[in-house]
Each structure stands twice: as structure tokens, then as C-alpha cells.
Design a protein around this motif. Structure first.
Motif, short mmCIF file in Angstrom:
data_model
loop_
_atom_site.label_atom_id
_atom_site.label_comp_id
_atom_site.label_asym_id
_atom_site.label_seq_id
_atom_site.Cartn_x
_atom_site.Cartn_y
_atom_site.Cartn_z
N MET A 1 0.84 -1.20 0.00
CA MET A 1 0.00 0.00 0.00
C MET A 1 0.88 1.25 0.00
O MET A 1 1.97 1.25 0.52
CB MET A 1 -0.91 0.02 1.23
CG MET A 1 -2.01 -1.03 1.22
SD MET A 1 -3.27 -0.69 -0.02
CE MET A 1 -4.03 0.77 0.67
N ALA A 2 0.34 2.34 -0.58
CA ALA A 2 1.05 3.62 -0.59
C ALA A 2 0.35 4.60 0.34
O ALA A 2 -0.88 4.72 0.31
CB ALA A 2 1.09 4.18 -2.01
N TYR A 3 1.13 5.27 1.17
CA TYR A 3 0.58 6.24 2.11
C TYR A 3 1.38 7.54 2.00
O TYR A 3 2.61 7.52 1.92
CB TYR A 3 0.65 5.72 3.54
CG TYR A 3 -0.17 4.48 3.77
CD1 TYR A 3 -1.55 4.54 3.95
CD2 TYR A 3 0.44 3.22 3.78
CE1 TYR A 3 -2.30 3.39 4.15
CE2 TYR A 3 -0.31 2.07 3.97
CZ TYR A 3 -1.68 2.16 4.16
OH TYR A 3 -2.43 1.02 4.35
N ASN B 1 10.30 5.79 7.22
CA ASN B 1 10.82 5.03 6.08
C ASN B 1 11.21 3.60 6.48
O ASN B 1 11.01 2.66 5.70
CB ASN B 1 12.02 5.75 5.47
CG ASN B 1 11.61 7.00 4.71
OD1 ASN B 1 10.52 7.05 4.14
ND2 ASN B 1 12.47 8.01 4.69
N GLN B 2 11.73 3.43 7.69
CA GLN B 2 12.04 2.09 8.19
C GLN B 2 10.77 1.26 8.34
O GLN B 2 10.72 0.09 7.95
CB GLN B 2 12.77 2.18 9.53
CG GLN B 2 14.20 2.65 9.43
CD GLN B 2 14.85 2.82 10.80
OE1 GLN B 2 14.21 2.63 11.84
NE2 GLN B 2 16.12 3.19 10.82
N ASN C 1 7.24 -3.16 6.41
CA ASN C 1 5.86 -3.59 6.14
C ASN C 1 5.52 -3.64 4.65
O ASN C 1 4.36 -3.86 4.29
CB ASN C 1 4.88 -2.68 6.86
CG ASN C 1 4.92 -2.85 8.36
OD1 ASN C 1 4.35 -3.78 8.91
ND2 ASN C 1 5.64 -1.96 9.05
N LYS C 2 6.52 -3.42 3.79
CA LYS C 2 6.32 -3.45 2.33
C LYS C 2 5.31 -2.41 1.87
O LYS C 2 4.53 -2.65 0.94
CB LYS C 2 5.86 -4.86 1.86
CG LYS C 2 6.72 -6.01 2.33
CD LYS C 2 8.13 -5.92 1.81
CE LYS C 2 8.95 -7.13 2.21
NZ LYS C 2 10.39 -6.96 1.95
N VAL D 1 7.91 -1.32 -6.57
CA VAL D 1 8.07 -1.94 -5.25
C VAL D 1 9.47 -1.65 -4.77
O VAL D 1 10.46 -2.03 -5.41
CB VAL D 1 7.84 -3.47 -5.33
CG1 VAL D 1 8.06 -4.08 -3.95
CG2 VAL D 1 6.45 -3.78 -5.83
N GLU D 2 9.56 -0.95 -3.62
CA GLU D 2 10.88 -0.61 -3.07
C GLU D 2 11.57 -1.86 -2.51
O GLU D 2 10.94 -2.68 -1.89
CB GLU D 2 10.72 0.44 -1.98
CG GLU D 2 10.11 1.76 -2.48
CD GLU D 2 11.00 2.49 -3.46
OE1 GLU D 2 12.23 2.27 -3.39
OE2 GLU D 2 10.49 3.26 -4.27
#
Length: 236
Positions: free
Chosen positions: A1-3, A23-24, A29-30, A235-236
């Protein structure tokens, strides 16, 4: 998910520390966390006037001319879905959080474990209460789910908003609608906005949506739109 997560604190050291922790948390949590930092309540309000798409706000209470509680009250005038987390060095303000439905209070120094737990809770709340905008449609106040919007087209002095449930016409400018929608939408043409989640493919001159509608893509906006599309699904 993007927040999209805003961090507002008048101490630069605290801004850097909280950004690092956010960021951590996202990496573990992907999630995709789009973070923005603000050194004052006024700076956040200036940006918020242009973009109301923030999901979570980590907000210091003790700041300059406008404190965190005053900023939260300003936000709550028209936004009930943003998850506001107060960060403070003093417990005296806790009662005021009930007035603005703050999700939680974190005492400084903020611990990694407590911040991670609060961010998890904020995500659950966001998933339960889907973000929506309220528009005047034919003299009636209509609630439109942001996640259901495929595209927006401007014509004359109105906009046509295409959603998964149908189309709505509102007497507003496309710039006003873009400000309300915030992240997750791109301007691909002077007369069009599209929802990134509904793009099937992007060519050089047009964008094809999931409903097979072809939306024009201007040469001037191609690079910006293409990069936004890639970032949305990366996907980071």
C-alpha cells in the motif's frame, strides 16, 4: 500500500529522526511511504491548500505562531479521514486531542516501537474509512469515493467526473478538483486528470484506462505522467 505521510515539527533534528523511522516502518511492512516535512504549521497549511491528499500527519504540538492543536482544528473543518498523531514533550495537551479526534499521542523522545504501532493503527483506520470528497452536484451535496474515480474532464466552467459507479458533473475547475484529490492522480492534459490505479497502459499520445477509455496525453506532460505511473507501481 502507498501512504502519504506529513511530518510537522519546528525542530530539524526531530524531522529527520521521524522521517527515518517512517521510512524504516514502510520498508519493514512493504508499504510505499511518500513523506513530506514541514518546519511550521503555517508551512503545512500552505501546502495543504494545494494538496489535500495526506493520509497521516505526525504533528508536534509546541510550535511557533500556530501550534499543533490549532492546525488540527483547521484540518478537521473539512477533513475527517486524515489520521492525526500528536507528538509532544508535555502531557498537558492530551485532553485537547479529543476535540480533533487525534488517533494517538506520542511522548518525546519517540520510541521506534510505539511509532510503528501507531502507524499500523493509522493504516487500519484508513482502510476502514475510505477517503471521499463532497461536491455540489445539481444543487445536492454528493459524497464521491476518491478510490472510485477513473478520470476527470474539464469543459466550459465544469468538470465531468467518471467513477466506477457512473459520471457526475460539478461546477468546479479542474485545478480545484486536483487539489481535493491529491496523490494518486496525474494531470496528463490541460483538460484531464486520471487515477493512476486505473491506467491500463500509457502510450506517447494517450492513456488507456481499465474501462478502455482513451485519454489524451500531451507531449509537455508525458515525462512527468510516465514517471508518476512507474513510481505508483514500483516496489521498493
Amino acid at each position: 500500500m502507498a501512504y502519504t505521510i506529513a511530518i510537522c515539527d519546528d525542530e530539524q533534528v526531530e524531522l529527520h529522526y521521524l522521517t527515518k523511522l517512517v521510512n524504516q516502518w514502510a520498508s519493514i511492512n512493504k508499504h510505499v511511504a511518500i513523506t513530506e516535512s514541514f518546519a511550521s504549521a503555517e508551512a503545512f497549511l500552505f501546502r495543504y491548500a494545494e494538496n489535500k491528499g495526506y493520509d497521516i500527519l505526525l504533528l508536534d504540538i509546541e510550535m511557533g505562531a500556530m501550534n499543533g492543536v490549532e492546525l488540527a482544528k483547521e484540518i478537521r473543518r473539512a477533513n475527517e479521514s486524515m489520521q492525526i498523531v500528536f507528538i509532544t514533550g508535555f502531557p498537558d495537551y492530551i485532553a485537547q486531542g479529543y476535540e480533533v479526534t487525534a488517533l494517538h499521542y506520542l511522548m518525546k523522545p519517540v520510541s521506534e516501537a510505539k511509532l510503528f504501532a501507531v502507524l499500523d493503527k493509522a493504516c487500519k483506520q484508513l482502510n476502514k474509512s475510505e477517503r471521499a470528497i463532497l461536491l455540489d452536484i445539481g444543487g445536492e451535496c454528493v459524497r464521491i469515493s476518491v478510490n472510485a474515480i477513473l478520470c476527470v474532464e474539464a469543459f466550459a466552467h465544469s468538470v465531468a467526473i467518471t467513477t466506477t459507479a457512473g459520471q457526475y458533473v460539478a461546477k468546479q475547475s479542474i485545478s480545484e478538483i486536483q487539489s481535493l484529490l491529491g496523490e494518486g492522480f496525474i494531470r496528463c492534459h490541460r483538460s484531464y486528470l486520471v487515477g493512476l490505479k486505473y491506467i491500463k497502459r500509457m502510450g506517447k499520445t494517450d492513456i488507456i484506462l481499465d474501462n478502455d477509455a482513451a485519454i489524451p496525453l500531451s507531449r509537455r506532460l508525458y515525462h512527468e505522467a510516465n514517471q508518476a505511473f512507474i513510481r505508483f507501481y514500483k516496489v521498493e
